[in-house]
Design a protein around this motif. Sequence first.
Motif, short mmCIF file in Angstrom:
data_model
loop_
_atom_site.label_atom_id
_atom_site.label_comp_id
_atom_site.label_asym_id
_atom_site.label_seq_id
_atom_site.Cartn_x
_atom_site.Cartn_y
_atom_site.Cartn_z
N LEU A 108 -8.19 18.29 -12.78
CA LEU A 108 -8.42 17.39 -11.55
C LEU A 108 -9.81 16.63 -11.86
O LEU A 108 -10.04 15.33 -11.66
N GLN A 112 -9.83 12.68 -12.27
CA GLN A 112 -10.60 11.65 -11.13
C GLN A 112 -11.72 10.92 -11.89
O GLN A 112 -11.78 9.63 -11.52
N GLU A 151 -0.84 22.72 -11.56
CA GLU A 151 -1.41 21.53 -12.28
C GLU A 151 -0.22 20.42 -12.50
O GLU A 151 -0.46 19.51 -12.16
N MET A 154 0.05 18.50 -9.23
CA MET A 154 -0.70 17.53 -9.13
C MET A 154 -0.28 16.39 -9.97
O MET A 154 -0.66 15.16 -9.69
#
Length: 243
Positions: A108, A112, A151, A154
């Motif tokens: 993440l 990001q 994961e 996501m």
Amino acid sequence: MRALVTGATSGIGAATVRRLRAEGWDVIATGRRADRLEALATETGCDTFVADQTDPAAIEALCDHIAAGGGLNALVNNAGNAFGLEPVETGDVDNWIRMYELNVLGTLRVTQALLPALRASGRGDIVTITSTAAHGEYPGGAGYTASKRAEREMVKTLRLELGGEPIRVIEIAPGAVETEFSLVRFDGDADKAAAVYDGYEPLVADDIADAVAYTLTRPHHVNVDTMIIRPRAQVSNTQTVRR
């Protein structure tokens, strides 16, 4: 074209760096072990940056390094691992936390941080190496499967959220690949690690690097959403046919 490969100090990550360099990509290899990155740079001519993806400050410094070098077209989220193979009843909570920090929150953080650069490239790619563990359970694997399923969720959600933008979101889910993975999982026990691959022909890191290169080199309107890759002998997460 310029790519970042995380977890590049061994196994699938190092093989992906080699393959992308052979395909003519500029590659930044990142990981925690400076000596291995240095050797990979000598071998392939890749750029390197030492960073632990569970450390937000290290990820910020990595992003600065990438920006200074001229942007990014592809992110290969490869860093991740399993720790332990205990039943839920006796699972080590600290190992579960380590897996979640590395496999989920680390992915993440990197994603990001680099989305702006991928967006600015005009044709960005995010390839995340999950696992067949993200697609099915097996005894003793609950901590790892939970982290890899998270994961994968996501990745799937990000694909929805980036719909209409020039960024492909790709999942590659390997089965049994003979790398340092099992040695790490079993805390350095070489006999236990070798037994995982005994009696059949497992995948090797180059097989997964080949898949990464395939997905990245399709015309950019083509998105390989999910690619599951197993050795022929591994017919499911719970059944491997051994000699």
